[in-house]
Every structure is written in structure tokens, then in C-alpha cells.
Design a protein around this motif. Sequence first.
Motif, short mmCIF file in Angstrom:
data_model
loop_
_atom_site.label_atom_id
_atom_site.label_comp_id
_atom_site.label_asym_id
_atom_site.label_seq_id
_atom_site.Cartn_x
_atom_site.Cartn_y
_atom_site.Cartn_z
N ARG A 169 43.28 35.29 55.11
CA ARG A 169 42.70 35.46 56.44
C ARG A 169 41.32 34.81 56.55
O ARG A 169 40.60 35.03 57.52
CB ARG A 169 42.62 36.96 56.77
CG ARG A 169 44.00 37.57 56.96
CD ARG A 169 43.98 39.03 57.34
NE ARG A 169 45.31 39.42 57.76
CZ ARG A 169 45.82 39.24 58.98
NH1 ARG A 169 45.06 38.68 59.91
NH2 ARG A 169 47.04 39.60 59.28
N GLY A 170 40.96 34.02 55.54
CA GLY A 170 39.73 33.26 55.61
C GLY A 170 38.49 34.02 55.20
O GLY A 170 37.37 33.57 55.45
N MET A 171 38.67 35.18 54.56
CA MET A 171 37.54 35.98 54.11
C MET A 171 37.53 36.00 52.58
O MET A 171 38.48 35.60 51.93
CB MET A 171 37.64 37.39 54.67
CG MET A 171 37.61 37.44 56.20
SD MET A 171 37.85 39.12 56.89
CE MET A 171 39.60 39.41 56.53
N THR A 172 36.43 36.47 52.02
CA THR A 172 36.27 36.52 50.56
C THR A 172 36.48 37.95 50.07
O THR A 172 35.79 38.86 50.53
CB THR A 172 34.87 36.04 50.16
OG1 THR A 172 34.68 34.71 50.62
CG2 THR A 172 34.69 36.09 48.64
N PRO A 173 37.41 38.15 49.14
CA PRO A 173 37.59 39.50 48.60
C PRO A 173 36.58 39.81 47.49
O PRO A 173 36.14 38.92 46.78
CB PRO A 173 39.01 39.46 48.03
CG PRO A 173 39.19 38.04 47.61
CD PRO A 173 38.40 37.20 48.58
N PHE A 174 36.20 41.08 47.39
CA PHE A 174 35.47 41.55 46.21
C PHE A 174 35.97 42.94 45.88
O PHE A 174 36.59 43.61 46.72
CB PHE A 174 33.96 41.51 46.42
CG PHE A 174 33.41 42.40 47.51
CD1 PHE A 174 32.94 43.67 47.24
CD2 PHE A 174 33.36 41.94 48.83
CE1 PHE A 174 32.42 44.48 48.25
CE2 PHE A 174 32.84 42.74 49.84
CZ PHE A 174 32.37 44.01 49.55
N VAL A 175 35.75 43.37 44.65
CA VAL A 175 36.28 44.64 44.15
C VAL A 175 35.13 45.51 43.71
O VAL A 175 34.24 45.06 42.98
CB VAL A 175 37.25 44.42 42.97
CG1 VAL A 175 37.78 45.75 42.45
CG2 VAL A 175 38.40 43.50 43.38
N GLU A 201 34.95 38.67 42.76
CA GLU A 201 33.78 39.34 42.18
C GLU A 201 34.09 40.82 42.01
O GLU A 201 34.71 41.46 42.87
CB GLU A 201 32.57 39.18 43.09
CG GLU A 201 31.33 39.91 42.58
CD GLU A 201 30.16 39.86 43.55
OE1 GLU A 201 29.08 40.36 43.17
OE2 GLU A 201 30.33 39.35 44.67
N VAL A 202 33.63 41.39 40.90
CA VAL A 202 33.84 42.81 40.61
C VAL A 202 32.50 43.50 40.45
O VAL A 202 31.61 43.01 39.75
CB VAL A 202 34.69 43.01 39.33
CG1 VAL A 202 34.80 44.50 39.00
CG2 VAL A 202 36.08 42.40 39.52
N ARG A 203 32.37 44.63 41.11
CA ARG A 203 31.22 45.51 40.95
C ARG A 203 31.68 46.76 40.22
O ARG A 203 32.51 47.52 40.73
CB ARG A 203 30.65 45.90 42.32
CG ARG A 203 30.02 44.73 43.06
CD ARG A 203 28.66 44.46 42.51
NE ARG A 203 28.09 43.22 42.98
CZ ARG A 203 26.84 42.86 42.79
NH1 ARG A 203 26.02 43.69 42.15
NH2 ARG A 203 26.39 41.70 43.20
#
Length: 289
Positions: A169-175, A201-203
Motif C-alpha cells: 500500500r506504499g507505506m513502510t512497515p515496522f515491528v 525495522e524492529v523495536r
Amino acid sequence: MALNAIDLTVDRSPIDLLSGYSLEITAKDGEALRSAAPRIPPGTSISVTALPDEDVADRLAAIRLVRELGFEPIPHISATAVPSAEALDDYLAAVTGQAGVTRCFVIAGDLATPRGPYCDSSALIASGALERHGIRAVGVGGHPDGHPHMTPEECWSVLAAKCAAISERGMTPFVVTQFAFDGVHIAEWLGDLRRRGITAEVRLGIPGPAGIKTLLRFAARCGVGASASVLARYGISLGKLLGSAGPDKLVDLLRSRLDASHQPVGLHFYPFGGMEKTIAWITDYKDRT
């Protein structure tokens, strides 16, 4: 250069987990955040939770405050608590318009019966509302200690599907992971995630320093593994519940086990013992290491 002379080794040098850490607050933590703000790096990502007993106006005020103090607000959106598509549009319009929000964190929530059209976070992501309102990055939950309603393999497949849907959907995933006490398990989980090809990216969720009883209460509420052996590695003895405990041993272990193959990764602090204590711990730890 001959093929056998090419250096294919992975960089195993330590990584700076505390550079660009993130924090989590509730709508009630505004004054605590204001007091601690001078000691928090400008631009720090600060998540604002979506608790079921909160007033939406109070939550919006906390999100605006995060921005006013010079930090990056990341509102939580509980999918099952959203009463309608119109309500979601109104909320997203408010946070983007009033606080310049471009990132959010989406969870299913704790309601057994959804209040509106979204049965889980995947359904909310699929609605198209996030990108329509200019959201550029979407966070989803990771569960090193497992999920009460999914098998380990289901956890992996759902996480991979969410990250893929967000990217499509054109967005950046992060966890962002639930907090945990077992550094060995966290490191193994992160290694497994990378081997499965999830590059987001993981937090890693870290409990801030707090009273031992407080930590155990939150662990029980959140389904966090807290066996005697795990707690001992963290620095807690079940025979000595008085006093407080900090995440020194946990962060030490993660720094010793994580390397460039686990990147991008950082720490996300849950300040159960208070914002001031958490920021003081971070500052002291960085000075000592």
C-alpha cells in the motif's frame, strides 16, 4: 579477485541499540513527559497507547503534546475498538491535522466482539484509510513470548502478511515487540525473523526500571513469560519481591548477541516505573557503556 577470496563474512561488531530509542506513554503521562523532555533527544519517537477507558480528547491532547515538545508522535489504533469507518477517518484527520502524524501503530485490541467493521489490525490496514490520510509508516506487534490465540507458525505468517500488505500500500512497515525479560529468547526470535526474510525495522520492547511487583503485575497482564529461571537472568528473584529492578542484564545480553545481521533494530521502552526513572536509567547506562 578470485571468488574464493571474496569476503562473505557478516559484520559481527556490536550495534548501538540505544541510539534512537523510542518510548511509550498513555494519555495520562503528559506532565511526566513534559518534565522529562529536556533529557530526551529531539525527534525521539513516542508512542501514545489506546487504552479502552481513555477519553479520545485526552489521547489527542497527549499526541499534540508529543509534537509540541519536539518529538515524533506515534498513535496506537486499536482496530476492534473503532466504532465505524467514519470514526476512523475522523481520528486520522485529527491526528494528522493537529499533530502532523505520519506514523501509527495498529493492534487488534482486547475486545472479543468488535465495536465496528474491523475485526483485527489486518482488516484496518486493508481498509485503505491509513494511506488515504497520509500515513507513511505503520507499526505492527511482534511477540517473542508467543501469542495466546495463535501458534508460533501462525504468528510468523500473520506478521509477514501484515508487513507485505503495508508495503504493497506504499507505506513502510515496522515491528514493535511486547516487552519481555528473556534476552536469549528475544535474540533468537529476532534471528528467526531475519532468516524468514522479514526486513522491517524492529523495536525490541524493554521494561523500564520499576518495582518488582509492578513488573510482575504487567507481565501477568500482558502474557509475558516470567518463569523463575527467566526472571533470574533478568535479575529478579521470586524469593525477594521487595525493591526494584532495571533492564541492565537484559540490555547487556542483547548488546552481546545482536550484530549487523539483525539490523535495523533498536529499543522501545515501556516506563512502568515512571518516565523520569526510565530516562535516568537510559542516560546512566549510556554513560557507563
